[in-house]
Design a protein around this motif. Structure first.
Motif, PDB file in Angstrom:
ATOM      1  N   PHE A 157      -3.179   6.346 -50.598  1.00 35.53           N
ATOM      2  CA  PHE A 157      -4.584   5.941 -50.518  1.00 35.53           C
ATOM      3  C   PHE A 157      -4.847   4.699 -51.361  1.00 35.53           C
ATOM      4  CE2 PHE A 157      -5.217  10.279 -49.044  1.00 35.53           C
ATOM      5  CZ  PHE A 157      -6.228  10.130 -48.103  1.00 35.53           C
ATOM      6  N   MET A 158      -5.839   3.963 -50.925  1.00 36.43           N
ATOM      7  CA  MET A 158      -6.390   2.858 -51.702  1.00 36.43           C
ATOM      8  C   MET A 158      -7.884   3.153 -51.847  1.00 36.43           C
ATOM      9  SD  MET A 158      -6.534  -1.151 -50.625  1.00 36.43           S
ATOM     10  CE  MET A 158      -7.419  -2.357 -51.594  1.00 36.43           C
ATOM     11  N   ARG A 159      -8.284   3.558 -53.045  1.00 37.21           N
ATOM     12  CA  ARG A 159      -9.684   3.917 -53.270  1.00 37.21           C
ATOM     13  C   ARG A 159     -10.502   2.661 -53.554  1.00 37.21           C
ATOM     14  NH1 ARG A 159     -10.348   9.432 -54.116  1.00 37.21           N
ATOM     15  NH2 ARG A 159     -12.520   8.973 -53.580  1.00 37.21           N
ATOM     16  N   LEU A 160     -11.634   2.562 -52.889  1.00 38.42           N
ATOM     17  CA  LEU A 160     -12.503   1.396 -53.024  1.00 38.42           C
ATOM     18  C   LEU A 160     -13.748   1.736 -53.830  1.00 38.42           C
ATOM     19  CD1 LEU A 160     -12.418   0.121 -49.316  1.00 38.42           C
ATOM     20  CD2 LEU A 160     -10.929  -0.574 -51.205  1.00 38.42           C
ATOM     21  N   ASN A 161     -14.278   0.745 -54.489  1.00 38.49           N
ATOM     22  CA  ASN A 161     -15.546   0.896 -55.205  1.00 38.49           C
ATOM     23  C   ASN A 161     -16.679   0.756 -54.187  1.00 38.49           C
ATOM     24  OD1 ASN A 161     -17.535   1.083 -57.149  1.00 38.49           O
ATOM     25  ND2 ASN A 161     -17.319  -1.045 -57.828  1.00 38.49           N
ATOM     26  N   HIS A 162     -16.853   1.814 -53.407  1.00 36.84           N
ATOM     27  CA  HIS A 162     -17.755   1.765 -52.253  1.00 36.84           C
ATOM     28  C   HIS A 162     -18.211   3.179 -51.920  1.00 36.84           C
ATOM     29  CE1 HIS A 162     -19.180   0.987 -48.164  1.00 36.84           C
ATOM     30  NE2 HIS A 162     -18.364   1.930 -47.743  1.00 36.84           N
ATOM     31  N   THR A 163     -19.477   3.321 -51.556  1.00 33.90           N
ATOM     32  CA  THR A 163     -20.005   4.616 -51.129  1.00 33.90           C
ATOM     33  C   THR A 163     -19.870   4.729 -49.618  1.00 33.90           C
ATOM     34  OG1 THR A 163     -21.595   4.639 -52.956  1.00 33.90           O
ATOM     35  CG2 THR A 163     -22.017   6.130 -51.113  1.00 33.90           C
ATOM     36  N   GLU A 164     -19.130   5.728 -49.166  1.00 31.20           N
ATOM     37  CA  GLU A 164     -18.840   5.889 -47.746  1.00 31.20           C
ATOM     38  C   GLU A 164     -20.100   6.201 -46.930  1.00 31.20           C
ATOM     39  OE1 GLU A 164     -16.026   5.722 -45.786  1.00 31.20           O
ATOM     40  OE2 GLU A 164     -15.012   4.810 -47.501  1.00 31.20           O
ATOM     41  N   ALA A 165     -20.241   5.488 -45.809  1.00 25.87           N
ATOM     42  CA  ALA A 165     -21.307   5.729 -44.836  1.00 25.87           C
ATOM     43  C   ALA A 165     -20.970   4.923 -43.592  1.00 25.87           C
ATOM     44  CB  ALA A 165     -22.672   5.317 -45.379  1.00 25.87           C
ATOM     45  N   TYR A 166     -21.235   5.484 -42.421  1.00 21.98           N
ATOM     46  CA  TYR A 166     -20.861   4.793 -41.182  1.00 21.98           C
ATOM     47  C   TYR A 166     -21.558   3.444 -41.066  1.00 21.98           C
ATOM     48  CZ  TYR A 166     -20.136   3.683 -36.288  1.00 21.98           C
ATOM     49  OH  TYR A 166     -19.789   3.037 -35.132  1.00 21.98           O
ATOM     50  N   LEU A 167     -22.814   3.390 -41.468  1.00 20.58           N
ATOM     51  CA  LEU A 167     -23.572   2.146 -41.353  1.00 20.58           C
ATOM     52  C   LEU A 167     -23.224   1.149 -42.458  1.00 20.58           C
ATOM     53  CD1 LEU A 167     -27.084   3.527 -40.317  1.00 20.58           C
ATOM     54  CD2 LEU A 167     -25.292   2.558 -38.848  1.00 20.58           C
ATOM     55  N   ALA A 168     -22.259   1.505 -43.300  1.00 21.74           N
ATOM     56  CA  ALA A 168     -21.862   0.604 -44.392  1.00 21.74           C
ATOM     57  C   ALA A 168     -20.448   0.064 -44.178  1.00 21.74           C
ATOM     58  CB  ALA A 168     -21.949   1.330 -45.727  1.00 21.74           C
ATOM     59  N   LEU A 169     -20.000   0.022 -42.916  1.00 19.73           N
ATOM     60  CA  LEU A 169     -18.639  -0.438 -42.635  1.00 19.73           C
ATOM     61  C   LEU A 169     -18.444  -1.917 -42.963  1.00 19.73           C
ATOM     62  CD1 LEU A 169     -17.725   1.401 -39.301  1.00 19.73           C
ATOM     63  CD2 LEU A 169     -16.827   1.823 -41.592  1.00 19.73           C
ATOM     64  N   SER A 170     -19.493  -2.714 -42.796  1.00 23.02           N
ATOM     65  CA  SER A 170     -19.371  -4.142 -43.127  1.00 23.02           C
ATOM     66  C   SER A 170     -19.095  -4.322 -44.614  1.00 23.02           C
ATOM     67  CB  SER A 170     -20.646  -4.891 -42.727  1.00 23.02           C
ATOM     68  OG  SER A 170     -20.790  -4.937 -41.324  1.00 23.02           O
ATOM     69  N   ALA A 171     -19.824  -3.567 -45.424  1.00 25.71           N
ATOM     70  CA  ALA A 171     -19.606  -3.641 -46.875  1.00 25.71           C
ATOM     71  C   ALA A 171     -18.214  -3.140 -47.232  1.00 25.71           C
ATOM     72  CB  ALA A 171     -20.671  -2.821 -47.601  1.00 25.71           C
ATOM     73  N   LYS A 172     -17.781  -2.070 -46.580  1.00 27.26           N
ATOM     74  CA  LYS A 172     -16.458  -1.507 -46.864  1.00 27.26           C
ATOM     75  C   LYS A 172     -15.354  -2.500 -46.509  1.00 27.26           C
ATOM     76  CE  LYS A 172     -13.537   2.533 -45.915  1.00 27.26           C
ATOM     77  NZ  LYS A 172     -13.435   3.832 -45.195  1.00 27.26           N
ATOM     78  N   THR A 173     -15.508  -3.174 -45.383  1.00 26.81           N
ATOM     79  CA  THR A 173     -14.508  -4.157 -44.964  1.00 26.81           C
ATOM     80  C   THR A 173     -14.404  -5.293 -45.968  1.00 26.81           C
ATOM     81  OG1 THR A 173     -14.920  -3.645 -42.633  1.00 26.81           O
ATOM     82  CG2 THR A 173     -13.859  -5.754 -43.122  1.00 26.81           C
ATOM     83  N   LYS A 174     -15.549  -5.760 -46.425  1.00 31.55           N
ATOM     84  CA  LYS A 174     -15.566  -6.855 -47.400  1.00 31.55           C
ATOM     85  C   LYS A 174     -14.906  -6.426 -48.708  1.00 31.55           C
ATOM     86  CE  LYS A 174     -19.664  -8.126 -48.776  1.00 31.55           C
ATOM     87  NZ  LYS A 174     -20.979  -8.813 -48.872  1.00 31.55           N
ATOM     88  N   ILE A 175     -15.225  -5.224 -49.168  1.00 27.81           N
ATOM     89  CA  ILE A 175     -14.646  -4.721 -50.416  1.00 27.81           C
ATOM     90  C   ILE A 175     -13.145  -4.492 -50.261  1.00 27.81           C
ATOM     91  CG2 ILE A 175     -14.657  -2.782 -52.035  1.00 27.81           C
ATOM     92  CD1 ILE A 175     -17.672  -2.506 -51.426  1.00 27.81           C
ATOM     93  N   TYR A 176     -12.742  -4.035 -49.078  1.00 20.90           N
ATOM     94  CA  TYR A 176     -11.310  -3.820 -48.841  1.00 20.90           C
ATOM     95  C   TYR A 176     -10.517  -5.111 -49.002  1.00 20.90           C
ATOM     96  CZ  TYR A 176      -7.078  -4.017 -46.026  1.00 20.90           C
ATOM     97  OH  TYR A 176      -5.801  -4.282 -45.592  1.00 20.90           O
ATOM     98  N   PHE A 177     -10.944  -6.172 -48.314  1.00 22.66           N
ATOM     99  CA  PHE A 177     -10.207  -7.432 -48.399  1.00 22.66           C
ATOM    100  C   PHE A 177     -10.217  -7.980 -49.826  1.00 22.66           C
ATOM    101  CE2 PHE A 177     -11.006  -7.863 -43.689  1.00 22.66           C
ATOM    102  CZ  PHE A 177      -9.666  -7.813 -43.331  1.00 22.66           C
ATOM    103  N   ALA A 178     -11.363  -7.885 -50.488  1.00 18.80           N
ATOM    104  CA  ALA A 178     -11.463  -8.391 -51.862  1.00 18.80           C
ATOM    105  C   ALA A 178     -10.540  -7.620 -52.800  1.00 18.80           C
ATOM    106  CB  ALA A 178     -12.908  -8.301 -52.345  1.00 18.80           C
ATOM    107  N   THR A 179     -10.476  -6.304 -52.625  1.00 17.72           N
ATOM    108  CA  THR A 179      -9.638  -5.469 -53.484  1.00 17.72           C
ATOM    109  C   THR A 179      -8.160  -5.666 -53.179  1.00 17.72           C
ATOM    110  OG1 THR A 179     -11.421  -3.822 -53.532  1.00 17.72           O
ATOM    111  CG2 THR A 179      -9.241  -3.112 -54.286  1.00 17.72           C
TER     112      THR A 179
END
Length: 356
Positions: A157-179
């Motif tokens: 696993f790669m844990r992200l500093n992000h709160t999971e939610a379907y409508l927050a996929l754009s934020a998750k994608t951005k945080i993933y690449f940055a991390t």
């Protein structure tokens, strides 16, 4: 005996008085000596003050010199660490959710190497694979604990500093690449959904053909309609930004799987706080790319249908990724991906024979 007239005597006395009165020193000897001693004392005090100031300046100068030397040494160490940081070829982030345990197990059972094979994949070929997930709205709760237990067992696993939610996929994608770009120095960074089948060897060969391009964005490019009606899936609340009703989005890679080069991932990392997020994560990534000097590569091997991947393999065109268009991934993937893997997967030797 000289007889001096009264007039001559008067003139003689006048001269003596003139000398004694008019040519007498203006200041007395005692006063001169007193003033001279005072002035010397003042000069001595002033010199002492100057010596003290010079000493203070020397102390500050020495301190600054040592600080600069320390900074140079730290910079040298930092550059040394950067230069010795391990180089990878690909980082693959598999987007997953708390509710997708069965999907993850099906991926581990098919195209994602496990144990020593995954370790060898990282060390020998330079390919890192991790499930990417953030945290629940209640950190430390049952959902997070379940991922922690799964991580202890598999370590994938790669844990992200992000709160999971379907409508927050754009934020998750951005945080993933940055991390990811901060954690691993790689040539390419991939995002793929956990209901898509991937042939890692074919993916590696595809990316090798683009390795000399500094800014490349690879995927199955599309330009679907901007959905405006409330209640429909994938509706874009900011539809007005894309022009008149009925307009299409500009070209962007479909969200099931796409790849970007290191320079683009670094750009996202550096500008993550000001990159705008739209409702759909693939559209968001497309907007971040559209204003840059980026080569868009439309590669249909990244989105083969499950009905065609087998015969493509037979004619020598192994698909990089396979999915069902009706489901935006493999329908019921936790069960069907095993069958897809059986018919559409590359030979295992194709992966280990790849030279990066």
């Amino acid at each position: 005996m000289e007889i001096v007239s009264e007039g001559r005597l008067a003139r003689k006395n006048w001269g003596r008085n003139f000398i004694e009165q008019d040519y007498k020193p203006k200041y007395g000897i005692a006063r001169f000596e007193s003033n001279t001693t005072g002035e010397v004392s003042k000069i001595y005090d002033y010199i002492k003050k100057l010596d003290k100031k010079i000493l203070n300046l020397k102390t500050k100068l020495n301190s600054l010199t040592k600080k600069n030397q320390s900074t140079v040494n730290d910079s040298s160490l930092e550059n040394e660490n950067v230069s010795t940081k391990k180089k990878y070829f690909i980082v693959i982030g598999i987007n997953t959710a708390f509710s997708s345990r069965k999907r993850r197990e099906s991926v581990r059972a098919t195209w994602m190497p496990q144990g020593e094979k995954r370790k060898r994949l990282e060390e020998e070929i330079g390919i890192v694979i991790r499930f990417i997930i953030g945290h629940s709205a209640r950190p430390g709760g049952i959902l997070d604990n379940s991922i922690d237990e799964e991580e202890k067992r598999y370590g994938d696993f790669m844990r992200l500093n992000h709160t999971e939610a379907y409508l927050a996929l754009s934020a998750k994608t951005k945080i993933y690449f940055a991390t990811a770009v901060e954690k691993w120095d790689a040539d390419f960074y991939i995002k793929v959904d956990d209901d898509v089948h991937v042939n890692i060897g074919a993916l590696t060969k595809t990316l090798l053909s683009h390795v000399n391009k500094p800014r490349v964005y690879i995927g199955c490019m599309t330009s679907g309609p901007v959905l405006t009606e409330k209640g429909v899936k994938h509706r874009e609340p900011e539809f007005w930004k894309f022009g008149e009703a009925g307009n299409n989005y500009f070209r962007h890679a479909r969200g099931q799987i796409y790849a970007i080069s290191k320079e683009l991932a670094t750009y996202i990392s550096k500008n993550k706080d000001i990159l705008h997020k739209y409702a759909n994560e693939d559209v968001s990534l497309g907007t971040w790319m559209i204003g840059l000097e980026v080569e868009h590569v439309n590669d249909k091997s990244l989105c083969c249908g499950t009905s065609v991947c087998e015969w493509k393999k037979l004619i020598g065109h192994t698909c990089v990724a396979t999915l069902d268009w009706a489901c935006s991934g493999i329908c019921n993937s936790q069960e069907r991906i095993l069958d897809v893997h059986k018919h559409c997967s590359e030979d295992e030797n194709d992966l280990w024979q790849v030279i990066v």
